[in-house]
Design a protein around this motif. Structure first.
Motif, PDB file in Angstrom:
ATOM      1  N   MET A 169       0.841  -1.185   0.000  1.00  0.00           N
ATOM      2  CA  MET A 169       0.000   0.000   0.000  1.00  0.00           C
ATOM      3  C   MET A 169       0.876   1.235   0.000  1.00  0.00           C
ATOM      4  O   MET A 169       1.944   1.246   0.603  1.00  0.00           O
ATOM      5  CB  MET A 169      -0.855   0.059   1.278  1.00  0.00           C
ATOM      6  CG  MET A 169      -2.112  -0.735   1.284  1.00  0.00           C
ATOM      7  SD  MET A 169      -3.015  -0.329   2.828  1.00  0.00           S
ATOM      8  CE  MET A 169      -4.392  -1.459   2.667  1.00  0.00           C
ATOM      9  N   GLN A 173      -2.977   5.266   0.755  1.00  0.00           N
ATOM     10  CA  GLN A 173      -3.894   4.132   0.894  1.00  0.00           C
ATOM     11  C   GLN A 173      -3.937   3.645   2.338  1.00  0.00           C
ATOM     12  O   GLN A 173      -5.003   3.327   2.871  1.00  0.00           O
ATOM     13  CB  GLN A 173      -3.456   2.991  -0.027  1.00  0.00           C
ATOM     14  CG  GLN A 173      -3.692   3.260  -1.501  1.00  0.00           C
ATOM     15  CD  GLN A 173      -3.071   2.201  -2.394  1.00  0.00           C
ATOM     16  OE1 GLN A 173      -1.973   1.688  -2.109  1.00  0.00           O
ATOM     17  NE2 GLN A 173      -3.756   1.852  -3.469  1.00  0.00           N
ATOM     18  N   TYR A 176      -6.114   5.927   4.262  1.00  0.00           N
ATOM     19  CA  TYR A 176      -7.524   5.733   3.926  1.00  0.00           C
ATOM     20  C   TYR A 176      -8.110   4.532   4.675  1.00  0.00           C
ATOM     21  O   TYR A 176      -9.244   4.580   5.168  1.00  0.00           O
ATOM     22  CB  TYR A 176      -7.681   5.537   2.412  1.00  0.00           C
ATOM     23  CG  TYR A 176      -9.078   5.229   1.971  1.00  0.00           C
ATOM     24  CD1 TYR A 176     -10.022   6.245   1.819  1.00  0.00           C
ATOM     25  CD2 TYR A 176      -9.472   3.913   1.705  1.00  0.00           C
ATOM     26  CE1 TYR A 176     -11.319   5.959   1.421  1.00  0.00           C
ATOM     27  CE2 TYR A 176     -10.765   3.624   1.301  1.00  0.00           C
ATOM     28  CZ  TYR A 176     -11.684   4.643   1.159  1.00  0.00           C
ATOM     29  OH  TYR A 176     -12.965   4.354   0.773  1.00  0.00           O
TER      30      TYR A 176
END
Length: 258
Positions: A169, A173, A176
């Motif tokens: 990631m 990301q 998130y």
């Protein structure tokens, strides 16, 4: 104490631990894990230290994983002993410590590196950070708590995807999905971690320790009981008296950890 694989520096009430194996992308070998235990044990026992920030040496990696050359030399029994020892003395030890630990992720945090960051209580990542659990590319699974902590942090479905595909990631990301708390520019990484920890250090130390214990018990059968016990124990502290008195007097509390 001097270390072969760590750099430590105390500034006021913050202990900075830097994993200093830049040429190996700060990979976690047995010696480094042993030194981490010693460093954290000393920090948790030292009243002059309120919290810890851990990061990796250089700009490329927080920790790029375990030392593959050491893993390759293990048999089944050796692997079990290594995993149990690392859980008890490093990863669980950090998570269940009595003081807040913040991971400042500067680059790759892969395998054991991400597992180390997840054992910390808060994670701040540089914009160039990349995180992942690539163990299945080696025919292994995460062995330092990765399957458990990742699932708690980002949920079962995304944990399945991340572990089974072995994909990385990006920092954004990770933010998130809740794997890291903040993403900042590289030059702001340590200042952001410091700001967070300095704010925590204005709170009552015994209360912070009780909160860490209760949060770690979330989802356990005794989670609510742990919270009630912690709440009750705080009432017996001088800091609770000072905190409520300061609130009523409209002033900042002066906590002493008593």
């Amino acid at each position: 104490m001097s270390y072969q694989n760590l750099l430590t520096e105390q500034k006021q009430r913050i202990l900075y631990i830097t994993i200093n194996r830049e040429s190996k992308l700060n990979a976690l070998n047995a010696a480094t894990l042993s030194e981490l235990h010693v460093a954290f044990a000393a920090a948790f026992a030292d009243d002059s230290i309120g919290g810890v920030i851990i990061t990796g040496g250089g700009q490329k990696a927080f920790v790029a994983g375990a030392d593959i050359s050491e893993l390759n030399a293990l048999d089944k029994a050796g692997a079990e002993q290594m995993a149990r020892n690392a859980h008890d003395k490093v990863f669980n030890f950090i998570e269940n410590g009595n003081k807040p630990v913040i991971a400042a992720i500067n680059g790759f945090a892969l395998g054991g590196g991400l597992e180390l960051a997840m054992a910390c209580h808060i994670r701040v990542a540089s914009e160039n950070a990349k995180v992942g659990l690539p163990e299945l590319t080696l025919g292994l699974i995460p062995g330092y708590g990765g399957t458990q902590r990742l699932t708690k942090l980002i949920g079962k479905g995304k944990a399945f995807e991340m572990i089974l595909t072995a994909d990385m990631m990006t920092a954004e990301q990770a933010l998130y999905f809740g794997l890291v708390n903040h993403v900042v520019e590289p030059g702001d990484l340590l200042p952001k971690a410091e700001d967070l920890l300095q704010k925590i250090l204005t709170r009552a130390p015994l209360g912070v320790a009780a909160a860490i214990k209760a949060i770690n018990a979330a989802g356990n059968a005794d989670g609510f009981e742990t919270e009630i016990n912690g709440f009750t124990q705080c009432f017996a502290t001088e800091d609770r008296v000072e905190g409520t008195k300061a609130f009523l007097e409209k002033r900042k509390p002066q906590f002493r950890g008593k």
